[in-house]
Design a protein around this motif. Structure first.
Motif, PDB file in Angstrom:
ATOM      1  N   GLU A 186       0.934  -1.463  -0.233  1.00  0.00           N
ATOM      2  CA  GLU A 186       0.339  -0.697   0.333  1.00  0.00           C
ATOM      3  C   GLU A 186       0.527   1.597   0.182  1.00  0.00           C
ATOM      4  O   GLU A 186       0.539   2.035  -0.527  1.00  0.00           O
ATOM      5  CB  GLU A 186      -1.098   0.020   1.316  1.00  0.00           C
ATOM      6  N   ARG A 187       2.157   1.508   0.913  1.00  0.00           N
ATOM      7  CA  ARG A 187       2.884   2.626   1.084  1.00  0.00           C
ATOM      8  C   ARG A 187       3.685   2.431  -0.672  1.00  0.00           C
ATOM      9  O   ARG A 187       3.464   4.092  -1.009  1.00  0.00           O
ATOM     10  CB  ARG A 187       4.063   2.242   2.297  1.00  0.00           C
ATOM     11  N   ALA A 188       3.527   1.471  -1.085  1.00  0.00           N
ATOM     12  CA  ALA A 188       4.142   2.051  -2.521  1.00  0.00           C
ATOM     13  C   ALA A 188       3.175   2.286  -3.397  1.00  0.00           C
ATOM     14  O   ALA A 188       3.690   3.593  -4.282  1.00  0.00           O
ATOM     15  CB  ALA A 188       5.240   0.676  -2.880  1.00  0.00           C
ATOM     16  N   PHE A 189       2.497   1.661  -3.508  1.00  0.00           N
ATOM     17  CA  PHE A 189       1.110   2.520  -4.804  1.00  0.00           C
ATOM     18  C   PHE A 189       1.025   3.979  -3.907  1.00  0.00           C
ATOM     19  O   PHE A 189       0.346   5.043  -4.958  1.00  0.00           O
ATOM     20  CB  PHE A 189      -0.186   1.584  -4.156  1.00  0.00           C
ATOM     21  N   ARG A 190       0.701   4.218  -2.961  1.00  0.00           N
ATOM     22  CA  ARG A 190       0.391   5.524  -2.370  1.00  0.00           C
ATOM     23  C   ARG A 190       1.198   6.666  -3.435  1.00  0.00           C
ATOM     24  O   ARG A 190       1.233   8.272  -3.968  1.00  0.00           O
ATOM     25  CB  ARG A 190       0.785   5.317  -0.831  1.00  0.00           C
ATOM     26  N   TRP A 191       2.834   6.267  -3.379  1.00  0.00           N
ATOM     27  CA  TRP A 191       3.404   7.209  -4.386  1.00  0.00           C
ATOM     28  C   TRP A 191       3.330   6.827  -5.729  1.00  0.00           C
ATOM     29  O   TRP A 191       4.250   8.057  -6.961  1.00  0.00           O
ATOM     30  CB  TRP A 191       4.682   7.379  -3.132  1.00  0.00           C
ATOM     31  N   MET A 192       3.988   5.902  -5.499  1.00  0.00           N
ATOM     32  CA  MET A 192       4.138   5.083  -7.918  1.00  0.00           C
ATOM     33  C   MET A 192       2.498   5.590  -8.396  1.00  0.00           C
ATOM     34  O   MET A 192       2.692   5.988  -9.202  1.00  0.00           O
ATOM     35  CB  MET A 192       4.300   3.849  -7.081  1.00  0.00           C
ATOM     36  N   MET A 193       1.322   5.991  -7.805  1.00  0.00           N
ATOM     37  CA  MET A 193      -0.045   5.930  -8.589  1.00  0.00           C
ATOM     38  C   MET A 193       0.223   7.218  -9.280  1.00  0.00           C
ATOM     39  O   MET A 193      -0.128   7.857 -10.044  1.00  0.00           O
ATOM     40  CB  MET A 193      -0.747   5.028  -8.398  1.00  0.00           C
ATOM     41  N   PRO A 194      -0.041   8.178  -7.795  1.00  0.00           N
ATOM     42  CA  PRO A 194      -0.106   9.740  -7.984  1.00  0.00           C
ATOM     43  C   PRO A 194       1.358   9.828  -9.041  1.00  0.00           C
ATOM     44  O   PRO A 194       1.023  11.164  -9.762  1.00  0.00           O
ATOM     45  CB  PRO A 194       0.211   9.835  -6.727  1.00  0.00           C
ATOM     46  N   GLY A 195       2.905   9.459  -8.811  1.00  0.00           N
ATOM     47  CA  GLY A 195       4.051   9.492  -9.353  1.00  0.00           C
ATOM     48  C   GLY A 195       3.367   9.515 -10.868  1.00  0.00           C
ATOM     49  O   GLY A 195       3.776  10.348 -11.977  1.00  0.00           O
TER      50      GLY A 195
END
Length: 486
Positions: free
Chosen positions: A175-184
């Motif tokens: 979840e933490r990875a997706f919280r920056w990967m997807m907005p990025g």
């Protein structure tokens, strides 16, 4: 029956939406969708694709999320628990096994493809993609694949990044990875669309993507749209079912599914708006096939102001999309080892990662020293692709629809989906009679067994759905217990 207490949960509904969108948004959106749109005429294909998302993608995705949340576990455990609650045949868990295996097998060759994106980010930056023609870039691509140390090194990098994130856990890792990967990824994509606006080819690219020309409609395009709508949402690969098992109670499955489908489709369309203007501005063909982003686009970027900068940004975006999908493909396996066998997530990631590295490196050798090694008459890379995309995933989708539509008691899916009576009736009709027929068409077409043009023989499809509806409703009281194993 007491429901299984969840061991892992997303911190919020947005955690699931970002993760599921990350699973769906991969190379299929940014690489495959633009070039098949180009091959099948643009706007007419886009319209068919959107209809197919509604006919196949959303109903089956809702089904997987509902069964995952009801069963609270890996694909094998979740299906086994739901079937046990239904007093059904435990053999249904084999559907979960096939889905989990399909996701793992896909990842074994997907890390090689994802490695291309990572490598091209660096190549764009250091000038390795300098060439005067598409043919020259094709030679660069072939030379990259011909070196097993280079190709294998990038594949290993993707695998290790994937395993590191998954091994840290659902909340702290995935979840933490997706919280920056997807907005990025979204920011990079919007910047590239803005660049396309200044390219001089945006009007032509926009018209190509959205103008509707009925003469472009074809049975082949419809089947391509059906297949892409099914595969782009990561259905029948264990990913969505596993992610659904982490979804907190009380969250609307229907609303969440629509948000994921909309986000996935928007990314695919924005990718087209980023790619096609650059292609048209440089007088290139939008139907360049798989070579569109690895050969045509690098050449186009070279010929434009600030092209290197935006080329690096483009391949970085593709790398993030590829990594997000890779994470989802192995999550089901790690979750199964963790929950069923009590292995810590870190050790589960290491164990499954060891197998992944061995098979993926063997698949990587299909492009160089192992090109003559054959499995079922083809290379290991192509064999993995063939088995998963043409057999395991379509069959898995059909079995999931049959399980939910015919075998489970109505209250199980009704409780999870929490739809209005009309909404539940529509979902049930789609998952019983429409989605299975359309997935079966994709399955037969992929194997070369369809034997007719679906647009020319549309009444065959309508008749099959009508007949299935009549037979299903007429014999369901006797057929359902037999299918369920009761």
């Amino acid at each position: 029956m007491t429901r299984e207490k969840p061991k892992n949960l997303w911190l919020s509904r947005w955690g699931f939406i970002l993760a599921a969108t990350g699973s769906a948004v991969g190379l299929g959106n940014i690489w495959k969708f633009p070039y098949i749109t180009g091959e099948y005429g643009g706007g007419a294909f886009v319209l068919m694709y959107l209809v197919c998302i509604l006919a196949i993608g959303i109903p089956v995705m809702m089904t997987e999320i509902a069964i995952g949340r009801r069963g609270r576990g890996s694909p094998i455990d979740a299906i086994a628990r739901v079937v046990r609650e239904n007093n059904g045949n435990p053999a249904w868990k084999l559907v979960g096994s096939m889905a989990m295996l399909a996701g793992f097998m896909i990842l074994c060759f997907y890390v090689v493809v994802a490695g291309w994106a990572f490598a091209y980010t660096v190549k764009m930056l250091d000038g390795s993609l300098a060439a005067s023609s598409v043919e020259g870039l094709a030679q660069t691509f072939e030379a990259h694949n011909a070196n097993p140390w280079v190709l294998g090194g990038w594949s290993v990098l993707v695998a290790l990044l994937t395993l590191f994130i998954v091994g840290r856990g659902v909340q702290a890792g995935v979840e933490r990875a997706f919280r920056w990967m997807m907005p990025g990824l979204a920011v990079m994509l919007l910047v590239l669309v803005g660049y396309g606006l200044t390219s001089g080819g945006f009007d032509e690219g926009f018209a190509f993507l959205f103008s509707f020309d009925a003469s472009k409609l074809s049975g082949e395009a419809l089947l391509a749209a059906l297949g892409h709508a099914f595969f782009t949402l990561s259905l029948a690969s264990g990913a969505i079912l596993t992610y659904g098992s982490y979804l907190p109670d009380g969250q609307s499955i229907a609303r969440t599914t629509f948000m994921v489908a909309i986000a996935d489709t928007c990314v695919a369309l924005l990718a087209g708006l980023a790619i096609f203007p650059v292609i048209f501005a440089n007088g290139m063909s939008p139907s360049a096939g798989p070579g569109l982003i690895f050969m045509s686009l690098p050449l186009a970027f070279q010929q434009m102001p600030f092209g290197t900068l935006f080329g690096v940004l483009f391949f970085a975006m593709v790398s993030v999309a590829a990594l997000s999908s890779a994470i989802s493909m192995i999550e089901a396996t790690v979750a199964y080892l963790n929950e069923k066998h009590g292995i810590s997530r870190g050790k589960a990631a290491i164990g499954s990662g060891t197998v992944l590295l061995v098979i993926s490196l063997l698949a990587m050798l299909s492009f160089n020293v192992g090109a003559d090694w054959k499995l079922f008459g083809t290379t290991l890379f192509d064999a993995l692709d063939y088995l998963t995309s043409r057999w395991m995933m379509p069959l898995g989708g059909i079995f999931m629809a049959v399980l939910a539509g015919y075998c489970l008691r109505a209250e199980i899916m009704r409780d999870e989906l929490e739809l209005s009576p009309a909404g539940y009736a529509l979902w049930l009709f789609m998952v019983r009679y429409v989605s299975p027929v359309l997935i079966l068409m994709v399955f037969l077409h992929a194997l070369g067994w369809l034997g007719f043009d679906p647009l020319e023989r549309w009444y065959w499809i309508a008749s099959a759905i009508a007949l299935l509806t009549i037979v299903g409703e007429g014999f369901r009281p006797r057929v359902m217990p037999a299918l369920a194993g009761r």
